[in-house]
Design an enzyme around this catalytic site. Structure first.
Site, PDB file in Angstrom:
ATOM      1  N   GLU A 153       0.809  -1.207   0.000  1.00  0.00           N
ATOM      2  CA  GLU A 153       0.000   0.000   0.000  1.00  0.00           C
ATOM      3  C   GLU A 153       0.847   1.264   0.000  1.00  0.00           C
ATOM      4  O   GLU A 153       2.062   1.214   0.239  1.00  0.00           O
ATOM      5  CB  GLU A 153      -0.923  -0.007   1.208  1.00  0.00           C
ATOM      6  CG  GLU A 153      -0.187  -0.085   2.525  1.00  0.00           C
ATOM      7  CD  GLU A 153      -1.153  -0.273   3.694  1.00  0.00           C
ATOM      8  OE1 GLU A 153      -1.671  -1.382   3.869  1.00  0.00           O
ATOM      9  OE2 GLU A 153      -1.377   0.707   4.418  1.00  0.00           O
TER      10      GLU A 153
ATOM     11  N   CYS B 205       3.981   8.309  -0.050  1.00  0.00           N
ATOM     12  CA  CYS B 205       4.625   7.408   0.910  1.00  0.00           C
ATOM     13  C   CYS B 205       4.731   6.032   0.250  1.00  0.00           C
ATOM     14  O   CYS B 205       3.742   5.479  -0.218  1.00  0.00           O
ATOM     15  CB  CYS B 205       3.769   7.358   2.172  1.00  0.00           C
ATOM     16  SG  CYS B 205       4.389   6.230   3.401  1.00  0.00           S
TER      17      CYS B 205
ATOM     18  N   CYS C 165       7.499  -6.720   7.094  1.00  0.00           N
ATOM     19  CA  CYS C 165       8.692  -6.131   7.712  1.00  0.00           C
ATOM     20  C   CYS C 165       9.138  -7.069   8.821  1.00  0.00           C
ATOM     21  O   CYS C 165       8.314  -7.732   9.433  1.00  0.00           O
ATOM     22  CB  CYS C 165       8.323  -4.761   8.300  1.00  0.00           C
ATOM     23  SG  CYS C 165       9.717  -3.892   9.084  1.00  0.00           S
TER      24      CYS C 165
ATOM     25  N   CYS D 166       8.409  -3.712  15.462  1.00  0.00           N
ATOM     26  CA  CYS D 166       8.000  -2.607  16.355  1.00  0.00           C
ATOM     27  C   CYS D 166       6.575  -2.875  16.869  1.00  0.00           C
ATOM     28  O   CYS D 166       5.690  -3.232  16.084  1.00  0.00           O
ATOM     29  CB  CYS D 166       8.041  -1.268  15.612  1.00  0.00           C
ATOM     30  SG  CYS D 166       9.684  -0.875  14.974  1.00  0.00           S
TER      31      CYS D 166
ATOM     32  N   CYS E 118       3.282  -1.213  15.226  1.00  0.00           N
ATOM     33  CA  CYS E 118       3.185  -1.100  13.766  1.00  0.00           C
ATOM     34  C   CYS E 118       2.462  -2.293  13.147  1.00  0.00           C
ATOM     35  O   CYS E 118       2.776  -3.449  13.452  1.00  0.00           O
ATOM     36  CB  CYS E 118       4.598  -0.978  13.186  1.00  0.00           C
ATOM     37  SG  CYS E 118       4.594  -0.797  11.397  1.00  0.00           S
TER      38      CYS E 118
ATOM     39  N   CYS F 224       0.620   3.057   8.422  1.00  0.00           N
ATOM     40  CA  CYS F 224       1.411   1.952   7.875  1.00  0.00           C
ATOM     41  C   CYS F 224       0.789   0.550   7.993  1.00  0.00           C
ATOM     42  O   CYS F 224       0.594   0.050   9.089  1.00  0.00           O
ATOM     43  CB  CYS F 224       2.664   1.945   8.748  1.00  0.00           C
ATOM     44  SG  CYS F 224       4.143   1.932   7.876  1.00  0.00           S
TER      45      CYS F 224
END
Ligand code: SAH
Length: 352
Positions: free
Chosen positions: A93, A106, A113, A117, A120, A338
């Site tokens: 996205e 962005c 990922c 974190c 996130c 995100c």
């Protein structure tokens, strides 16, 4: 189909070798390159010989690797959230934010990922795969194509702040940085590209050594190592002082001021003590701090700080002479943060 069959992965020199290897004259490379940067598919490349284009198709080559499959436009601020599909069926996205000075896209650098974190949504299922340079560029090209007018560019600024950790996909991201600023390509000035990282220190130095100089944005989110380790696993590898010395190195080599991102989590990193500690940690550094109210992610159960706490935090930093702004939260009505929209799709709660 192998990812290396994406023509957009090639720079002009590689395309030149490629057309010569296909017994085509050299000027075909320039034609191809122009079409690719306009977002054209093989079928649209009108000035190229049909026989050459069919050979490319038969050999399994594709022009574009990223297709826009969904758009959500914010009624509040015109922000557009994009969902793209990749040729292997993965989805990623992006967000286009419209400001007075231009449009900032962005961009994602990985599917998923592996940084972990806790706040996130992009990292919930870990890393699926790296994006190639052409897939990162393809996001910019696709959005630029549908937002450009005769006298204005659809995308003027880029932030590598979508899903993924850019410095964990170093080679592809560097190639993307070269491609996107190429004069014969999209020609987006290097000054208009920012890279956001959770702080992979060796790579920050390497980027400067390799001659790239995007605006370096560090996701700090805590004023001390103890608290940072609780919310960002990468803090177990690199301390805040490691980060400070890496960004000093980056600043000395590139002359670019450093930006720190600080996402504010209610009752966690938003106290007055945290603000004072943060001011001390960054003292003497040529930098700017962006305070961002945490976007609520349901899987994480963490709340963003109240406006009152954010402004109090800002005032304390300013009192210490720190340059600081509170980032406007854009697209909050369209899953702006995100990885949130991709998650909805993966969970089957959002159709394509
Ligand atoms: N991996 C890179 C870039 C991707 S994340 C990095 O860590 O910087 C882009 C930014 O969004 C980072 O600052 C990240 O910490 C922040 N972020 C992620 N989830 C968020 C959320 N729910 N609310 C606010 N900021 C968030």
């Amino acid at each position: 189909m192998s990812q290396s069959k994406l023509l957009l992965d090639m720079n002009i020199d590689e395309l030149s070798g490629f057309v010569l290897a296909h017994s085509q004259p050299l000027f075909r490379a320039k034609q191809l390159y122009e079409w690719l940067n306009k977002g054209a598919d093989l079928d649209e490349m009108k000035n190229l010989p049909i026989a050459f284009l069919s050979t490319l198709k038969d050999e399994g080559y594709r022009a574009q690797g990223v297709k826009i499959v969904k758009r959500l436009t914010s009624q509040k601020d015109g922000t557009i959230k994009y969902l793209y599909s990749l040729s292997d069926g993965n989805v990623i996205e992006g967000v286009l934010m419209k400001y007075k000075y231009g449009n900032t896209l962005c961009v994602s650098t990985q599917v998923g990922c592996r940084m972990g974190c806790v706040f996130c949504a992009s990292t919930l299922d870990g890393l699926v795969r790296n994006l190639t340079a052409g897939e990162i560029l393809g996001q910019v090209i696709a959005v630029n194509r549908e937002n450009s007018t005769e006298d204005s560019r659809g995308v003027t600024n880029i932030v590598l702040m979508g899903s993924g950790e850019p410095l964990d996909n170093y080679d592809n991201v560097c190639k993307f940085l070269s491609l996107v600023s190429d004069e014969k390509g999209l020609n987006i000035s290097r000054r208009n590209v920012s890279l956001s990282t959770c702080g992979l220190c060796e790579k920050i130095r390497q980027l400067a050594d390799d001659g790239y100089s995007p605006t370096m944005t560090i996701s700090l989110h805590a004023p001390n190592d103890e608290m940072r380790k609780e919310i960002m696993p990468i803090a177990k590898k690199y301390s805040i002082s490691d980060i400070i010395s890496a960004v000093k190195y980056y600043f000395d080599k590139t002359g670019r001021r450093i930006i720190f991102e600080y996402s504010m989590i209610s009752g966690k990193n938003d106290t007055e003590d945290c603000a004072r500690e943060l001011a001390k940690v960054i003292k003497g550094l040529s930098c700017h701090i962006n305070l961002i109210p945490l976007n609520y992610v349901k899987e994480r159960g963490l709340d963003g700080s109240s406006k009152k706490n954010i402004y109090r935090f800002q005032a304390i930093l300013e009192g210490h002479g720190v340059s600081v702004t509170v980032r406007r939260s854009m697209g909050s009505d369209i899953e702006g943060a995100c990885g949130q929209l991709r998650r909805k799709v993966l969970e089957g709660n959002e159709s394509l």
